[in-house]
Design an enzyme around this catalytic site. Structure first.
Site, PDB file in Angstrom:
ATOM      1  N   GLY A  94       0.824  -1.188   0.000  1.00 13.74           N
ATOM      2  CA  GLY A  94       0.000   0.000   0.000  1.00 13.74           C
ATOM      3  C   GLY A  94       0.862   1.242   0.000  1.00 13.74           C
ATOM      4  O   GLY A  94       1.782   1.393  -0.801  1.00 13.74           O
ATOM      5  N   ASP A  95       0.555   2.184   0.898  1.00 12.01           N
ATOM      6  CA  ASP A  95       1.342   3.410   0.994  1.00 12.01           C
ATOM      7  C   ASP A  95       2.203   3.427   2.248  1.00 12.01           C
ATOM      8  O   ASP A  95       2.527   4.481   2.783  1.00 12.01           O
ATOM      9  CB  ASP A  95       0.421   4.639   0.981  1.00 12.01           C
ATOM     10  CG  ASP A  95      -0.591   4.620   2.128  1.00 12.01           C
ATOM     11  OD1 ASP A  95      -0.759   3.561   2.748  1.00 12.01           O
ATOM     12  OD2 ASP A  95      -1.205   5.669   2.388  1.00 12.01           O
ATOM     13  N   GLU A  96       2.606   2.247   2.724  1.00 14.75           N
ATOM     14  CA  GLU A  96       3.426   2.129   3.921  1.00 14.75           C
ATOM     15  C   GLU A  96       4.866   1.776   3.557  1.00 14.75           C
ATOM     16  O   GLU A  96       5.112   0.846   2.781  1.00 14.75           O
ATOM     17  CB  GLU A  96       2.867   1.072   4.860  1.00 14.75           C
ATOM     18  CG  GLU A  96       1.531   1.446   5.464  1.00 14.75           C
ATOM     19  CD  GLU A  96       1.027   0.394   6.436  1.00 14.75           C
ATOM     20  OE1 GLU A  96       0.158   0.717   7.254  1.00 14.75           O
ATOM     21  OE2 GLU A  96       1.501  -0.754   6.366  1.00 14.75           O
TER      22      GLU A  96
END
Length: 474
Positions: A388-390
């Site tokens: 994801g955006d991690e």
């Protein structure tokens, strides 16, 4: 008499030489089996460990959120895209009687007459097998650490054949073997060719014998097939992988070659010099072909290794590689006074980019973010993408908070700069949580958990900032 003796001697030399070549080729194939099975086991082990670690991380994340709220736990995680794909994995929260309180997918065990496995009252990861809808399932569970009077578990269910879906007939043949077994050598799932089996006992050495075997393959007989087999217990998980290659199937490729050798030996018995010339040429060709095959397999193994330890979108290291590097760094710093920092990064407003400009723009944004992160840290630091955006950054050789503060400020500033996406200007920011070794934890799980918690505090504080674990902020 002399000619007869010379002729007999020539025939004996030819027969002996041919027999030697056939035996050498068979021995080379057996050695190749040993080399191949090691490469396949490395790839399979990396894939299974990556899946198990992601599964365990999901269960721990459910436990963490459950400690913060009593209901809508899975809904909260789903809204933040923190759960694995629902088409493959089913995440639930169940009580001691197997009643499902929350789930990411409809649960139909009761209508199908299947039995939900009883979960033991232990704190470590539990792995159980059961049948649902006529298919073998694997259930992973961790007891929630909340203070409820009724014990509850976070569970993740996946079809057992998910763990043998990488069976490659080109490497393993039609009678090879990929399997997961438990401590009692009972198969949780096994695949040979297109055949799937489960809940059968494999005649394998004990755990202690396997650990003392120096990772060497051995012969086994299972389901009437003799295989060269390699067993590897999985680090921190109550399972072992089993990889097998059929000896007979692999040696079958040598039979036509053996027949050709003997036919040529018969023909060249009347012309020894021609035989020797042909033999030298053939041996050279075989050596070149064998080297070509070895080089090709080596390139393939390196490609598979890269896929197993890197994120396909950004080409950054993935969670599996990050875990390996963190564990290695902890071992290096445990006896020294040096430490390191673990940064947990989550992009702010990334979901709105996906919603307004599409996933293609979101993917491009992630690649651009990855480049800026790499440009903002030191050469020997590690930038990894969890999904994801991690992102997670490992800052090596850190003994003071000031260098970490400078780097986090650089990261926040770098992400604040506008991004150009599809002719439009995109503005996002980043929230960062920081955990320091050994002050905030002595193992990877504790450091990740505390860095994640610090990141949530940064989110709650208004985003676009960084927080250290506990009360310090950048």
């Amino acid at each position: 008499m002399l000619f007869g003796t010379v002729g007999l001697l020539i025939v004996l030399i030819i027969v002996s030489s041919t027999h030697y070549l056939v035996s050498r080729e068979q021995a080379a194939i057996k050695r190749q089996i040993e080399h191949s099975i090691g490469d396949i086991a490395d790839t399979y082990e990396a894939r299974v460990l990556r899946s198990l670690r992601e599964i365990d991380a999901t269960l721990k994340l459910v436990d963490f959120v459950a400690s913060q709220q009593r209901s809508d736990i899975l809904t909260t995680l789903s809204e933040r895209n923190l759960l694995p794909p629902g088409l493959i994995f089913s995440v639930s929260i169940v009580d001691g009687q197997g009643r499902v309180k929350e789930s990411t997918s409809p649960w139909e065990l009761a209508t199908q007459g299947d039995t939900f496995p009883t979960l033991p009252d232990v704190t470590e990861l539990v792995v159980e097998a059961f049948s649902a809808a006529g298919r073998q399932q694997l259930l992973f569970a961790r007891k929630l650490s909340n203070e409820s009077n009724v014990p509850e578990w976070a569970t993740l269910t996946v079809s057992a054949d998910y763990f043998v879906s990488g069976y490659d007939a080109g490497s393993l043949g039609e009678r090879g073997l990929l399997a997961l077994v438990d401590a009692g050598n009972v198969t949780r799932i096994a695949r040979s060719g297109s055949q799937l089996t489960s809940r059968t006992i494999m005649a394998l050495p004990s755990y202690d014998e396997i650990m003392n075997s120096d990772d060497k393959p051995f012969l086994t007989h299972w389901m009437e097939v003799e295989r060269m087999t390699l067993v590897r217990p999985l680090f921190r998980f109550p399972l072992s992988i089993v990889v097998g290659i059929s000896v007979e199937e692999q040696l079958a490729s040598a039979y036509p070659m053996a027949r050709r050798y003997w036919l040529r030996a018969l023909i060249v018995s009347v012309a020894a010099l021609m035989f020797l010339g042909l033999l030298a040429r053939l041996s050279h060709q075989l050596q070149r072909e064998r080297q070509r095959v070895m080089d090709e397999r080596l390139r393939h193994a390196r490609h598979i290794e890269h896929l197993a330890f890197h994120d396909t979108l950004t080409q950054l290291p993935n969670r599996a590689y990050l875990s390996y590097v963190v564990d290695q760094t902890i071992g290096q710093h445990r006896e020294s006074e040096e430490g390191f920092a673990l940064l947990f990064l989550d992009l702010d407003r990334f979901k709105s980019v996906n919603d307004t400009q599409g996933h293609e723009a979101g993917d491009k944004l992630l690649r651009l973010v990855a480049k800026r992160l790499l440009a903002s840290v030191r050469e020997h630091d590690v930038v990894a993408r969890l999904g994801g955006d991690e992102f997670v950054i490992l800052l090596r050789n850190i003994t003071q908070r000031e260098p970490v503060t400078r780097i986090t400020e650089q990261l926040v500033t770098a992400i604040q700069e506008p991004f150009a996406l599809q002719g439009q200007t995109c503005l996002i920011s980043v929230s960062i949580g920081v955990a320091l070794f050994p002050h905030d934890g002595a193992d990877e799980q504790t450091l990740m958990k505390r860095a994640d918690a610090a990141m949530y505090r940064a989110k709650q504080a208004g985003k676009n900032t960084a927080y250290f674990h506990e009360r310090w902020s950048v």
